[in-house]
Enzyme design. Structure first.
Site, PDB file in Angstrom:
ATOM      1  N   CYS A 206     -41.254  57.354  -7.927  1.00 43.94           N
ATOM      2  CA  CYS A 206     -42.088  56.148  -7.802  1.00 43.94           C
ATOM      3  C   CYS A 206     -41.189  54.922  -7.762  1.00 43.94           C
ATOM      4  CB  CYS A 206     -43.147  56.069  -8.901  1.00 43.94           C
ATOM      5  SG  CYS A 206     -42.665  55.177 -10.377  1.00 43.94           S
ATOM      6  N   GLU A 207     -41.566  53.995  -6.891  1.00 51.55           N
ATOM      7  CA  GLU A 207     -40.693  52.839  -6.685  1.00 51.55           C
ATOM      8  C   GLU A 207     -40.775  51.830  -7.824  1.00 51.55           C
ATOM      9  OE1 GLU A 207     -41.933  51.304  -2.942  1.00 51.55           O
ATOM     10  OE2 GLU A 207     -43.562  50.113  -3.776  1.00 51.55           O
ATOM     11  N   HIS A 208     -41.751  52.004  -8.715  1.00 52.18           N
ATOM     12  CA  HIS A 208     -41.875  51.044  -9.816  1.00 52.18           C
ATOM     13  C   HIS A 208     -40.962  51.384 -10.978  1.00 52.18           C
ATOM     14  CE1 HIS A 208     -45.934  51.171  -7.824  1.00 52.18           C
ATOM     15  NE2 HIS A 208     -45.533  49.941  -7.606  1.00 52.18           N
ATOM     16  N   HIS A 209     -40.862  52.667 -11.309  1.00 54.10           N
ATOM     17  CA  HIS A 209     -40.085  53.074 -12.482  1.00 54.10           C
ATOM     18  C   HIS A 209     -38.919  53.991 -12.111  1.00 54.10           C
ATOM     19  CE1 HIS A 209     -44.266  52.264 -13.873  1.00 54.10           C
ATOM     20  NE2 HIS A 209     -43.642  51.633 -14.842  1.00 54.10           N
TER      21      HIS A 209
ATOM     22  N   GLN B 266     -47.464  56.893  -3.772  1.00 56.19           N
ATOM     23  CA  GLN B 266     -48.107  58.073  -3.178  1.00 56.19           C
ATOM     24  C   GLN B 266     -48.940  57.700  -1.954  1.00 56.19           C
ATOM     25  OE1 GLN B 266     -49.919  60.705  -6.056  1.00 56.19           O
ATOM     26  NE2 GLN B 266     -51.336  61.512  -4.531  1.00 56.19           N
TER      27      GLN B 266
ATOM     28  N   HIS C 260     -47.685  61.932 -11.921  1.00 53.99           N
ATOM     29  CA  HIS C 260     -46.688  60.853 -11.995  1.00 53.99           C
ATOM     30  C   HIS C 260     -46.076  60.834 -13.388  1.00 53.99           C
ATOM     31  CE1 HIS C 260     -47.676  58.602  -8.185  1.00 53.99           C
ATOM     32  NE2 HIS C 260     -48.597  59.541  -8.233  1.00 53.99           N
TER      33      HIS C 260
ATOM     34  N   CYS D 146     -44.280  58.653 -14.689  1.00 54.91           N
ATOM     35  CA  CYS D 146     -44.382  57.330 -15.318  1.00 54.91           C
ATOM     36  C   CYS D 146     -45.719  57.163 -16.045  1.00 54.91           C
ATOM     37  CB  CYS D 146     -44.167  56.210 -14.298  1.00 54.91           C
ATOM     38  SG  CYS D 146     -45.453  56.101 -13.050  1.00 54.91           S
TER      39      CYS D 146
HETATM   40  N1  LIG Z   1     -50.905  52.897  -6.608  1.00 54.29           N
HETATM   41  C1  LIG Z   1     -49.836  53.495  -7.141  1.00 54.29           C
HETATM   42  N2  LIG Z   1     -49.396  53.074  -8.320  1.00 54.29           N
HETATM   43  C2  LIG Z   1     -48.329  53.717  -8.840  1.00 54.29           C
HETATM   44  C3  LIG Z   1     -47.681  54.774  -8.217  1.00 54.29           C
HETATM   45  N3  LIG Z   1     -46.669  55.179  -9.015  1.00 54.29           N
HETATM   46  C4  LIG Z   1     -46.709  54.403 -10.101  1.00 54.29           C
HETATM   47  N4  LIG Z   1     -47.712  53.488 -10.011  1.00 54.29           N
HETATM   48  C5  LIG Z   1     -48.190  52.429 -10.900  1.00 54.29           C
HETATM   49  O1  LIG Z   1     -47.473  51.239 -10.719  1.00 54.29           O
HETATM   50  C6  LIG Z   1     -47.935  50.353 -11.704  1.00 54.29           C
HETATM   51  C7  LIG Z   1     -46.893  49.333 -12.082  1.00 54.29           C
HETATM   52  O2  LIG Z   1     -47.571  48.468 -12.946  1.00 54.29           O
HETATM   53  P1  LIG Z   1     -46.868  47.394 -13.901  1.00 54.29           P
HETATM   54  O3  LIG Z   1     -47.930  46.833 -14.795  1.00 54.29           O
HETATM   55  O4  LIG Z   1     -46.082  46.444 -13.061  1.00 54.29           O
HETATM   56  O5  LIG Z   1     -45.818  48.283 -14.688  1.00 54.29           O
HETATM   57  P2  LIG Z   1     -45.865  48.809 -16.196  1.00 54.29           P
HETATM   58  O6  LIG Z   1     -45.968  47.652 -17.133  1.00 54.29           O
HETATM   59  O7  LIG Z   1     -44.694  49.714 -16.382  1.00 54.29           O
HETATM   60  O8  LIG Z   1     -47.246  49.599 -16.212  1.00 54.29           O
HETATM   61  P3  LIG Z   1     -47.726  50.836 -17.090  1.00 54.29           P
HETATM   62  O9  LIG Z   1     -47.300  52.095 -16.361  1.00 54.29           O
HETATM   63  O10 LIG Z   1     -49.226  50.710 -17.124  1.00 54.29           O
HETATM   64  O11 LIG Z   1     -47.085  50.737 -18.442  1.00 54.29           O
HETATM   65  C8  LIG Z   1     -48.417  51.238 -12.858  1.00 54.29           C
HETATM   66  O12 LIG Z   1     -49.826  51.076 -12.950  1.00 54.29           O
HETATM   67  C9  LIG Z   1     -48.090  52.669 -12.352  1.00 54.29           C
HETATM   68  O13 LIG Z   1     -49.028  53.629 -12.828  1.00 54.29           O
HETATM   69  C10 LIG Z   1     -48.185  55.188  -6.956  1.00 54.29           C
HETATM   70  O14 LIG Z   1     -47.667  56.107  -6.304  1.00 54.29           O
HETATM   71  N5  LIG Z   1     -49.251  54.512  -6.467  1.00 54.29           N
HETATM   72 ZN   LIG Z   2     -43.962  54.705 -11.850  1.00 52.95          ZN
END
Ligand SMILES: Nc1nc2c(ncn2[C@@H]2O[C@H](COP(=O)(O)OP(=O)(O)OP(=O)(O)O)[C@@H](O)[C@H]2O)c(=O)[nH]1
Ligand SMILES: [Zn+2]
Length: 209
Positions: free
Chosen positions: A98-101, A139, A167, A169
């Site tokens: 996942c590109e966020h974490h 995804q 996921h 994360c």
């Molecule tokens: N739509 C989508 N969201 C994703 C995917 N992979 C991870 N995420 C979400 O990306 C979001 C990033 O949200 P943020 O609030 O910026 O990050 P965060 O504080 O680490 O969020 P939490 O995971 O809720 O603790 C989270 O809700 C993740 O669940 C994906 O493939 N698709």
């Molecule tokens: Zn993630």
């Protein structure tokens, strides 16, 4: 070659250990030495000595899809054939980040297309999945990129992609839901028709093999 490129030209969809971009491995590894220190670890202890280099290579592998042209892979095995029924490849394993974490998400992809004069070598469908999965992704985009590549390259009468992933994360951290599964889907052409789409959904849920 893109900025992500490996030194090898012969990837065959997979990176071999001697084909990493050594300059990039060194650069990423030096950051990981800092990261280990920031985590309060001792990068000089035996178990961690090679860890920055290992992580650098692992990350290059896990993102090697940037270097491969998925359409070219499909074009490499397209055959003229008078077959116009649905072709379904289901239960394709998917591993992405996942590109966020930059944590893994993984699961299965189920893919179908309806040929319009050309079929494609079956192995190329999972290869296309891997090429887009081995990048930093969400995804939803992964699902759409697979659909668009197959649709545009084959000129199919329709393409269907369903993905079911867990996921990490959402499991190892954050909301910590161990059992949730995310389903995404993308359809073109004939699969926008309810009957065709239902047949595909029935085939991917049926236990035929
Ligand atoms: N739509 C989508 N969201 C994703 C995917 N992979 C991870 N995420 C979400 O990306 C979001 C990033 O949200 P943020 O609030 O910026 O990050 P965060 O504080 O680490 O969020 P939490 O995971 O809720 O603790 C989270 O809700 C993740 O669940 C994906 O493939 N698709
Ligand atoms: Zn993630």
């Amino acid at each position: 070659m893109s900025q992500h490129s490996f030194e090898s030209e012969e990837l065959d969809g997979y990176i071999k250990i001697d084909k990493y971009n050594t300059e990039k491995v060194d650069r990423i590894a030096s950051h990981y030495t800092d990261i280990l220190e920031s985590l309060g670890e001792d990068p000089k202890r035996e178990g961690l000595l090679k860890t920055p280099e290992r992580v650098a290579k692992a990350l290059q592998f896990l993102t090697h899809g940037y270097d491969i042209d998925a359409a070219e892979v499909l074009r490499g095995a397209m055959f003229e054939e008078d077959y116009s029924q649905m072709v379904v490849v289901k239960d394709i394993e998917v591993y992405s980040l996942c590109e966020h974490h930059m944590l893994p998400f993984f699961g299965k992809a189920h893919i179908a297309y309806i040929p319009n004069g050309h079929i494609v070598g079956l192995s190329k469908i999972p290869r296309v999945v891997d090429i887009f999965a081995r990048r930093l992704q969400v995804q939803e985009r992964l699902t759409n990129e697979i659909r668009d590549c197959i649709q545009e390259t084959l000129g199919a009468r329709g393409v269907a992609v369903v993905m079911e992933c867990k996921h990490m994360c959402m499991a190892m951290r954050g909301v910590q839901k161990q059992n949730s599964v995310t389903t995404t889907s993308a359809f073109t052409g004939a699969f926008q028709n309810d009957v065709t789409r239902s047949e595909f959904l029935r085939l991917i849920t049926a236990d035929l093999a």
